[in-house]
Design an enzyme around this catalytic site. Structure first.
Site, PDB file in Angstrom:
ATOM      1  CD  GLU B  29     -33.348  82.691  57.933  1.00 29.71           C
ATOM      2  OE1 GLU B  29     -33.307  81.567  57.395  1.00 29.71           O
ATOM      3  OE2 GLU B  29     -32.463  83.119  58.687  1.00 29.71           O
ATOM      4  CD  GLU B  70     -30.205  81.736  60.324  1.00 31.96           C
ATOM      5  OE1 GLU B  70     -29.167  82.357  60.009  1.00 31.96           O
ATOM      6  OE2 GLU B  70     -30.875  81.082  59.509  1.00 31.96           O
ATOM      7  CG  PHE B  93     -33.521  72.928  59.222  1.00 28.47           C
ATOM      8  CD1 PHE B  93     -33.796  71.569  59.060  1.00 28.47           C
ATOM      9  CD2 PHE B  93     -33.824  73.800  58.181  1.00 28.47           C
ATOM     10  CE1 PHE B  93     -34.363  71.102  57.880  1.00 28.47           C
ATOM     11  CE2 PHE B  93     -34.398  73.336  57.003  1.00 28.47           C
ATOM     12  CZ  PHE B  93     -34.662  71.975  56.843  1.00 28.47           C
ATOM     13  CB  ALA B  94     -33.085  72.241  65.935  1.00 25.40           C
ATOM     14  CG  ASP B  95     -29.547  71.085  62.316  1.00 26.15           C
ATOM     15  OD1 ASP B  95     -28.853  70.075  62.367  1.00 26.15           O
ATOM     16  OD2 ASP B  95     -30.800  71.040  62.202  1.00 26.15           O
ATOM     17  CG  PHE B  96     -30.392  76.972  60.772  1.00 24.13           C
ATOM     18  CD1 PHE B  96     -29.515  75.987  60.328  1.00 24.13           C
ATOM     19  CD2 PHE B  96     -31.476  77.305  59.965  1.00 24.13           C
ATOM     20  CE1 PHE B  96     -29.717  75.337  59.112  1.00 24.13           C
ATOM     21  CE2 PHE B  96     -31.681  76.667  58.740  1.00 24.13           C
ATOM     22  CZ  PHE B  96     -30.803  75.684  58.318  1.00 24.13           C
ATOM     23  CB  ILE B  97     -29.518  76.466  67.889  1.00 29.78           C
ATOM     24  CG1 ILE B  97     -31.039  76.375  68.036  1.00 29.78           C
ATOM     25  CG2 ILE B  97     -28.859  76.812  69.226  1.00 29.78           C
ATOM     26  CD1 ILE B  97     -31.498  75.232  68.928  1.00 29.78           C
ATOM     27  CG  HIS B 139     -30.338  71.038  56.981  1.00 29.44           C
ATOM     28  ND1 HIS B 139     -29.064  71.267  56.537  1.00 29.44           N
ATOM     29  CD2 HIS B 139     -31.052  72.148  56.634  1.00 29.44           C
ATOM     30  CE1 HIS B 139     -29.003  72.449  55.920  1.00 29.44           C
ATOM     31  NE2 HIS B 139     -30.196  73.007  55.978  1.00 29.44           N
TER      32      HIS B 139
HETATM   33  C1  TPP Z   1     -28.028  79.429  58.601  1.00 31.66           C
HETATM   34  C2  TPP Z   1     -29.062  78.977  57.653  1.00 31.66           C
HETATM   35  N1  TPP Z   1     -30.233  79.627  57.594  1.00 31.66           N
HETATM   36  C3  TPP Z   1     -31.201  79.232  56.745  1.00 31.66           C
HETATM   37  C4  TPP Z   1     -31.001  78.147  55.944  1.00 31.66           C
HETATM   38  C5  TPP Z   1     -32.104  77.651  55.046  1.00 31.66           C
HETATM   39  N2  TPP Z   1     -31.766  77.996  53.678  1.00 31.66           N
HETATM   40  C6  TPP Z   1     -31.127  77.137  52.880  1.00 31.66           C
HETATM   41  S1  TPP Z   1     -30.755  77.793  51.411  1.00 31.66           S
HETATM   42  C7  TPP Z   1     -31.492  79.250  51.812  1.00 31.66           C
HETATM   43  C8  TPP Z   1     -31.530  80.358  50.821  1.00 31.66           C
HETATM   44  C9  TPP Z   1     -30.170  80.741  50.387  1.00 31.66           C
HETATM   45  O1  TPP Z   1     -30.278  81.713  49.410  1.00 31.66           O
HETATM   46  P1  TPP Z   1     -29.015  82.173  48.579  1.00 31.66           P
HETATM   47  O2  TPP Z   1     -27.899  82.461  49.513  1.00 31.66           O
HETATM   48  O3  TPP Z   1     -29.446  83.251  47.687  1.00 31.66           O
HETATM   49  O4  TPP Z   1     -28.598  80.875  47.768  1.00 31.66           O
HETATM   50  P2  TPP Z   1     -29.399  80.151  46.583  1.00 31.66           P
HETATM   51  O5  TPP Z   1     -30.316  79.174  47.235  1.00 31.66           O
HETATM   52  O6  TPP Z   1     -30.105  81.157  45.805  1.00 31.66           O
HETATM   53  O7  TPP Z   1     -28.348  79.439  45.819  1.00 31.66           O
HETATM   54  C10 TPP Z   1     -32.011  79.198  53.094  1.00 31.66           C
HETATM   55  C11 TPP Z   1     -32.730  80.284  53.758  1.00 31.66           C
HETATM   56  C12 TPP Z   1     -29.762  77.471  56.050  1.00 31.66           C
HETATM   57  N3  TPP Z   1     -29.514  76.369  55.353  1.00 31.66           N
HETATM   58  N4  TPP Z   1     -28.805  77.913  56.891  1.00 31.66           N
END
Ligand code: TPP
Ligand code: MG
Lengths: 323, 336
Positions: B29, B70, B93-97, B139
């Site tokens: 991502e 993921e 982030f490792a947490d997303f495992i 995180h």
């Molecule tokens: C499972 C997971 N993958 C990736 C992330 C990192 N991350 C945090 S917010 C985000 C984008 C989210 O986009 P959206 O759903 O459009 O929400 P917005 O930030 O626009 O409010 C990402 C990739 C995360 N926190 N959790």
């Protein structure tokens, strides 16, 4: 818009509290006093308020990493939230969660969430509970345009349809997931509502930068779910006025984009214009609320800064056992 | 040699490995960042800046910016590896495992064994791990102990920029699935890094400090903490033998046992909670294989059995510190 004067003032006030909360945090974060990652909700206030103004404490919401607006709109204590973001012992979660994990379960606010896509399945569970309780409660999962690409969201939508649950999948399409554009990441040319329809539920679309539009759409959506028709989806088109997180250089934006969004898509401006032009409210009423809100936020920040920090031994509380 | 940050060392390695082997691909991502925006591709170059410039050089077919999915990212890495590629997938982030555990645990880790040795699965999963940045309970986790418990996976935790480079190159060339844990609190720390290609083999711990009174075994971002504790103790004439494990799977049992034979005292410093963690694992190893050499109870310095708290004071109390390592060494020395 057949809203009473009181309810219009209440809606404006809630949106203004969210806006000032976030604008103030943006400034305070520059001082380095606030730790961690903070995702601000400025620009999207009409969504949180247009949804939550229909809800009671018997209704559930589950939020995202960008959760401050949802929390405020669902009735979380603003000062307790500010303390949480400052990592203080008196914060809503005793400083253990921080900005991304503010929760107040008694208010039906099942938590902001740091895992993108985690909310929709949890909303299904709250929907099962609401259905069993039989009080007409609904459960709403706020998701971003990025979260709509998680398998968890798809599984939850199908399950809610199969079980005919009072769950609302609410997609806030602010056109970006972090630094990626929605048209790149959402394969249906950025259209999220049609995906939900494909799962067999009714879907609505609305202008998430306009309180009245969102409020009206949500009345239909919530009536549909309260009446026992199973789940529904809503896609609201909205904008975020700050970076993805505080510190984001926002190099993905076009020239002048942020100025244009603030000029053309500000839900507070459009609310004020509409209600004053239609002579529904007096500008002085709104001005009075503005100063109330500023005073509230000033007090929340001052109190949070002065509030005691957690003691190191508090790391061991709120677990059933520690080793 | 060049001075560079840990994130730059990783970036350089990815460039070199993609250059060397056309089968190496990257996916994750915001790996490119800015896709589908006015700012255009490379507007960000990865949220940790570890993948900057790859897209411009190797193109969209090999540098794949994905939606937030993921399970599909890690599953795709597993599939691409089975089908002859060398994918390097990134979890921010490792947490997303937690989101994609099936693809790691039931899929890629098992292919080689379950298919009777007919295949390997040369995938790398890069994750940013660790506490210390006030990122809160979802995180900040270390998670490498959980991964170490899974047969079929290799688990790598670099501690410096130069280590990161040699270990990542080995990970990409390895035929088994590798979980590569990047200490996110150290992304900006600098160190001397040889610019040419080199490999650091897995299963060989690095001796960070030599000493005869106590053995300190650790890895990742806690290596620096252990070094500080050891240096302070050295001024009092207490010599600590500090080992940086580099890889927890495979584990360099010999280096640990040899050191304990010399010192008779073991302190394990780990960032995972204490139950079924790395500290307990190494304590078990040493008490079963070097019991006679032990002159004191093994000291385990770990966080408590709690999630990682947000507030800075709580997070500091959570993480193993110089003071706690110092106290553990002294506790071990109090036995004769
Ligand atoms: C499972 C997971 N993958 C990736 C992330 C990192 N991350 C945090 S917010 C985000 C984008 C989210 O986009 P959206 O759903 O459009 O929400 P917005 O930030 O626009 O409010 C990402 C990739 C995360 N926190 N959790
Ligand atoms: Mg978004």
């Amino acid at each position: 818009m057949q809203l009473s004067r009181e309810r219009m003032l209440q809606a404006y006030r809630q949106m203004k509290v969210i806006r000032e909360f976030e604008e103030r945090l943006h400034a305070e974060i520059q001082t380095g006093e606030i730790a961690g990652f903070t995702h601000l909700y400025s620009g999207q206030e009409a969504v949180a308020v247009g949804v939550c103004e229909h809800l009671t404490d018997d209704d559930y919401i589950i939020s995202t990493h960008r959760g401050h607006g949802h929390c405020i709109a669902k009735g979380c204590d603003v000062k307790g939230m500010m303390q949480e973001i400052y990592g203080r012992a008196g914060g809503l979660c005793k400083g253990k969660g921080g900005s991304m994990h503010i929760a107040d379960v008694e208010k039906g606010m099942l938590g902001a969430n740091g895992i993108v896509g985690a909310g929709a399945p949890i909303a299904v569970g709250a929907g099962i509970s609401a259905k069993l309780d039989g009080k007409g409660g609904v459960s709403i999962a706020f998701s971003g345009d990025g979260a709509c690409n998680q398998g968890t969201t798809f599984e939850a939508m199908n399950m809610a349809v199969v079980l005919k649950l009072p769950v609302i999948f609410l997609f806030e399409n602010n056109h970006y997931s972090e630094h990626t554009g929605v048209d790149y990441a959402v394969g249906t040319a950025g259209d999220i509502a049609s995906r939900a329809e494909a799962f067999g539920m009714k879907a609505w679309r609305g202008n998430g930068c306009d309180f009245f539009d969102t409020f009206d759409v949500m009345r239909d959506v919530i009536d549909h779910c309260r009446a026992g028709n199973g789940p529904a989806a809503v896609e609201l088109d909205t904008e975020r006025f700050f970076g993805h997180f505080e510190g984001d250089p926002q190099r993905y934006r076009g020239p002048g984009e942020l100025d244009r969004l603030r000029a053309e898509r500000d839900c507070l401006t459009s609310f004020r214009t509409k209600v004053t032009e239609a002579k529904l409210l007096d500008p002085a009423d709104l001005d009075a609320l503005d100063s109330d809100v500023l005073a509230l936020i000033d007090a929340a920040v001052a109190e949070a800064r002065a509030a005691p920090r957690p003691a190191p031994e508090d790391v061991l509380t709120d677990v059933y056992v520690n080793y | 040699m060049a001075m560079m940050q840990l994130r730059e060392a990783i970036n350089l390695t990815l460039h070199q490995e993609m250059e060397r082997d056309p089968n190496v691909i990257c996916l994750g991502e915001d790996l490119v960042g800015g896709m589908g925006t006015a700012g255009g591709p490379e507007a960000i170059g990865g949220i940790w800046k570890t993948t900057a410039g790859l897209y411009a050089k190797f193109g969209a077919d090999r540098v794949i910016d994905t939606p937030i999915s993921e399970s599909a990212i890690i599953g795709a890495a597993a599939g691409a590896a089975l089908a002859g590629k060398r994918p390097v997938a990134e979890l921010m982030f490792a947490d997303f495992i937690g989101v994609c555990l099936d693809q790691i645990w039931n899929q890629m880790a098992k292919f080689r064994y379950m298919f009777g040795g007919k295949t390997t699965c040369p995938a790398v999963i890069r994750v940013a791990y660790g506490a210390g940045r006030n990122a809160g309970p979802q995180h900040s986790q270390a998670a490498y102990a959980m991964m170490t418990a899974i047969p079929g996976l290799k688990v790598v935790i670099p501690s410096t920029p130069a280590e990161a480079k040699g270990l990542l190159a080995s990970a990409i060339r390895d035929d088994d699935p590798v979980l590569f844990f990047e200490p996110k609190a150290l992304y900006a720390t600098k160190g001397e890094v040889p610019e040419e290609e080199y490999l650091i083999p897995f299963g060989h711990a690095r001796s960070v400090r030599e000493g005869e009174h106590a053995t300190i075994v650790t890895c990742g971002q806690l290596v620096g903490t252990a070094e500080k504790a050891a240096d302070a103790l050295a001024k009092e004439g207490i010599g600590c033998d500090v080992l940086d494990l580099r890889t927890t799977s495979p584990l360099d049992e010999e280096a640990i046992l040899d050191s304990v034979e010399l010192t008779g005292r073991l302190i394990v410093v780990d960032e995972n909670p204490p139950r079924c963690g790395l500290a307990a694992d190494i304590a078990g190893l040493v008490s079963s294989k070097a019991f006679a050499a032990l002159r004191a109870p093994i000291q385990m310095v770990t966080p408590p059995h709690t999630p990682v708290p947000f507030a800075p004071e709580l997070e500091q109390a959570y993480l193993p510190s110089v003071a706690r390592i110092d106290a553990a060494v002294r506790a071990a020395l109090s036995y004769r």
